[in-house]
Design a protein around this motif. Structure first.
Motif, PDB file in Angstrom:
ATOM      1  N   GLY A  73       0.817  -1.209   0.000  1.00 25.62           N
ATOM      2  CA  GLY A  73       0.000   0.000   0.000  1.00 25.62           C
ATOM      3  C   GLY A  73       0.848   1.254   0.000  1.00 25.62           C
ATOM      4  N   TRP A  74       0.198   2.348   0.293  1.00 25.28           N
ATOM      5  CA  TRP A  74       0.875   3.637   0.306  1.00 25.28           C
ATOM      6  C   TRP A  74       1.639   3.804   1.616  1.00 25.28           C
ATOM      7  CZ3 TRP A  74      -4.712   4.315  -0.642  1.00 25.28           C
ATOM      8  CH2 TRP A  74      -5.012   4.192  -1.988  1.00 25.28           C
ATOM      9  N   SER A  75       2.893   4.149   1.511  1.00 27.95           N
ATOM     10  CA  SER A  75       3.719   4.367   2.707  1.00 27.95           C
ATOM     11  C   SER A  75       3.152   5.503   3.548  1.00 27.95           C
ATOM     12  CB  SER A  75       5.156   4.732   2.313  1.00 27.95           C
ATOM     13  OG  SER A  75       5.748   3.680   1.621  1.00 27.95           O
ATOM     14  N   ILE A  76       3.144   5.300   4.847  1.00 29.82           N
ATOM     15  CA  ILE A  76       2.730   6.351   5.774  1.00 29.82           C
ATOM     16  C   ILE A  76       3.997   7.094   6.175  1.00 29.82           C
ATOM     17  CG2 ILE A  76       1.668   6.838   8.009  1.00 29.82           C
ATOM     18  CD1 ILE A  76       0.072   4.203   7.582  1.00 29.82           C
ATOM     19  N   MET A  77       4.156   8.260   5.596  1.00 32.67           N
ATOM     20  CA  MET A  77       5.393   9.015   5.771  1.00 32.67           C
ATOM     21  C   MET A  77       5.269  10.153   6.790  1.00 32.67           C
ATOM     22  SD  MET A  77       7.227   7.264   3.754  1.00 32.67           S
ATOM     23  CE  MET A  77       8.728   8.206   3.713  1.00 32.67           C
ATOM     24  N   ASP A  78       4.068  10.507   7.181  1.00 35.60           N
ATOM     25  CA  ASP A  78       3.855  11.608   8.116  1.00 35.60           C
ATOM     26  C   ASP A  78       4.461  11.239   9.471  1.00 35.60           C
ATOM     27  OD1 ASP A  78       2.688  13.227  10.186  1.00 35.60           O
ATOM     28  OD2 ASP A  78       1.072  13.778   8.812  1.00 35.60           O
ATOM     29  N   PRO A  79       5.502  11.946   9.909  1.00 31.58           N
ATOM     30  CA  PRO A  79       6.172  11.576  11.160  1.00 31.58           C
ATOM     31  C   PRO A  79       5.256  11.647  12.380  1.00 31.58           C
ATOM     32  CG  PRO A  79       7.144  13.584  10.234  1.00 31.58           C
ATOM     33  CD  PRO A  79       6.128  13.086   9.268  1.00 31.58           C
ATOM     34  N   GLU A  80       4.296  12.562  12.404  1.00 28.59           N
ATOM     35  CA  GLU A  80       3.379  12.666  13.537  1.00 28.59           C
ATOM     36  C   GLU A  80       2.469  11.432  13.603  1.00 28.59           C
ATOM     37  OE1 GLU A  80       1.485  14.101  16.934  1.00 28.59           O
ATOM     38  OE2 GLU A  80       3.405  14.560  16.024  1.00 28.59           O
ATOM     39  N   VAL A  81       1.982  10.990  12.458  1.00 28.82           N
ATOM     40  CA  VAL A  81       1.141   9.794  12.421  1.00 28.82           C
ATOM     41  C   VAL A  81       1.950   8.580  12.863  1.00 28.82           C
ATOM     42  CG1 VAL A  81      -0.160   8.235  10.909  1.00 28.82           C
ATOM     43  CG2 VAL A  81      -0.419  10.710  10.672  1.00 28.82           C
ATOM     44  N   ARG A  82       3.172   8.460  12.363  1.00 28.51           N
ATOM     45  CA  ARG A  82       4.025   7.334  12.734  1.00 28.51           C
ATOM     46  C   ARG A  82       4.339   7.344  14.228  1.00 28.51           C
ATOM     47  NH1 ARG A  82       6.087   4.242   8.723  1.00 28.51           N
ATOM     48  NH2 ARG A  82       7.809   3.610  10.043  1.00 28.51           N
ATOM     49  N   ARG A  83       4.560   8.513  14.791  1.00 27.74           N
ATOM     50  CA  ARG A  83       4.824   8.629  16.227  1.00 27.74           C
ATOM     51  C   ARG A  83       3.619   8.141  17.032  1.00 27.74           C
ATOM     52  NH1 ARG A  83       3.477  11.332  20.308  1.00 27.74           N
ATOM     53  NH2 ARG A  83       2.243  12.864  19.202  1.00 27.74           N
ATOM     54  N   LYS A  84       2.420   8.540  16.602  1.00 23.25           N
ATOM     55  CA  LYS A  84       1.199   8.121  17.295  1.00 23.25           C
ATOM     56  C   LYS A  84       1.003   6.607  17.229  1.00 23.25           C
ATOM     57  CE  LYS A  84      -1.385  12.383  16.503  1.00 23.25           C
ATOM     58  NZ  LYS A  84      -2.516  12.975  15.763  1.00 23.25           N
ATOM     59  N   MET A  85       1.478   5.981  16.171  1.00 24.82           N
ATOM     60  CA  MET A  85       1.305   4.549  15.991  1.00 24.82           C
ATOM     61  C   MET A  85       2.311   3.738  16.802  1.00 24.82           C
ATOM     62  SD  MET A  85       0.520   4.485  11.915  1.00 24.82           S
ATOM     63  CE  MET A  85       0.148   2.752  11.828  1.00 24.82           C
ATOM     64  N   ASN A  86       3.428   4.360  17.192  1.00 20.46           N
ATOM     65  CA  ASN A  86       4.444   3.676  17.990  1.00 20.46           C
ATOM     66  C   ASN A  86       4.866   2.347  17.341  1.00 20.46           C
ATOM     67  OD1 ASN A  86       6.225   3.447  20.135  1.00 20.46           O
ATOM     68  ND2 ASN A  86       4.755   2.349  21.400  1.00 20.46           N
ATOM     69  N   ILE A  87       5.285   2.416  16.102  1.00 17.95           N
ATOM     70  CA  ILE A  87       5.644   1.227  15.330  1.00 17.95           C
ATOM     71  C   ILE A  87       7.007   0.709  15.787  1.00 17.95           C
ATOM     72  CG2 ILE A  87       6.127   0.342  13.017  1.00 17.95           C
ATOM     73  CD1 ILE A  87       4.276   2.597  11.979  1.00 17.95           C
ATOM     74  N   PRO A  88       7.080  -0.539  16.249  1.00 16.14           N
ATOM     75  CA  PRO A  88       8.355  -1.082  16.706  1.00 16.14           C
ATOM     76  C   PRO A  88       9.302  -1.387  15.544  1.00 16.14           C
ATOM     77  CG  PRO A  88       6.571  -2.658  17.098  1.00 16.14           C
ATOM     78  CD  PRO A  88       5.974  -1.464  16.464  1.00 16.14           C
ATOM     79  N   GLU A  89      10.576  -1.476  15.866  1.00 12.58           N
ATOM     80  CA  GLU A  89      11.581  -1.826  14.869  1.00 12.58           C
ATOM     81  C   GLU A  89      11.228  -3.170  14.238  1.00 12.58           C
ATOM     82  OE1 GLU A  89      16.353  -2.652  14.637  1.00 12.58           O
ATOM     83  OE2 GLU A  89      15.594  -1.261  16.161  1.00 12.58           O
ATOM     84  N   GLY A  90      11.404  -3.259  12.932  1.00  5.10           N
ATOM     85  CA  GLY A  90      11.100  -4.480  12.208  1.00  5.10           C
ATOM     86  C   GLY A  90       9.656  -4.554  11.723  1.00  5.10           C
ATOM     87  N   GLU A  91       8.843  -3.548  12.034  1.00  4.90           N
ATOM     88  CA  GLU A  91       7.467  -3.492  11.566  1.00  4.90           C
ATOM     89  C   GLU A  91       7.247  -2.198  10.809  1.00  4.90           C
ATOM     90  OE1 GLU A  91       4.521  -4.095  14.574  1.00  4.90           O
ATOM     91  OE2 GLU A  91       5.527  -5.882  15.362  1.00  4.90           O
TER      92      GLU A  91
END
Length: 68
Positions: A32-50
Motif C-alpha cells: 500500500g501507500w507508505s505512511i510518511m507523516d512523522p506525527e502519524v508514525r509517532r502516534k502509531m508507535n511502530i516497533p523496529e522491524g514493523e
C-alpha cells in the motif's frame, strides 16, 4: 513464505496498487501507500522491524474472497 495474489485495487490508476496477498502462514501481506507523516508514525508507535501501509476501504472486501 509463499504468497498468493488476491486482488489489486481496481479503483487506483494507473498501476492498480494497493495489492493484497494471502500467505501460507495464515496471514496477509498488504502492499500500500507508505505512511510518511512523522506525527502519524509517532502516534502509531511502530516497533523496529514493523511498518504500516494505508489501503482504501474499497479493497477491504477482497480479504474474504479467497475462500480461506
Amino acid at each position: 513464505m509463499e504468497i498468493t495474489f488476491v486482488a489489486k485495487d481496481p479503483g487506483s490508476n494507473p498501476n492498480q496498487s494497493p495489492t493484497l496477498y494471502k500467505t501460507d502462514r495464515g496471514s496477509w501481506v498488504v502492499q500500500g501507500w507508505s505512511i510518511m507523516d512523522p506525527e502519524v508514525r509517532r502516534k502509531m508507535n511502530i516497533p523496529e522491524g514493523e511498518d504500516a501501509v494505508e489501503i482504501p476501504d474499497r479493497l477491504v472486501p477482497f480479504f474474504l474472497q479467497d475462500g480461506s
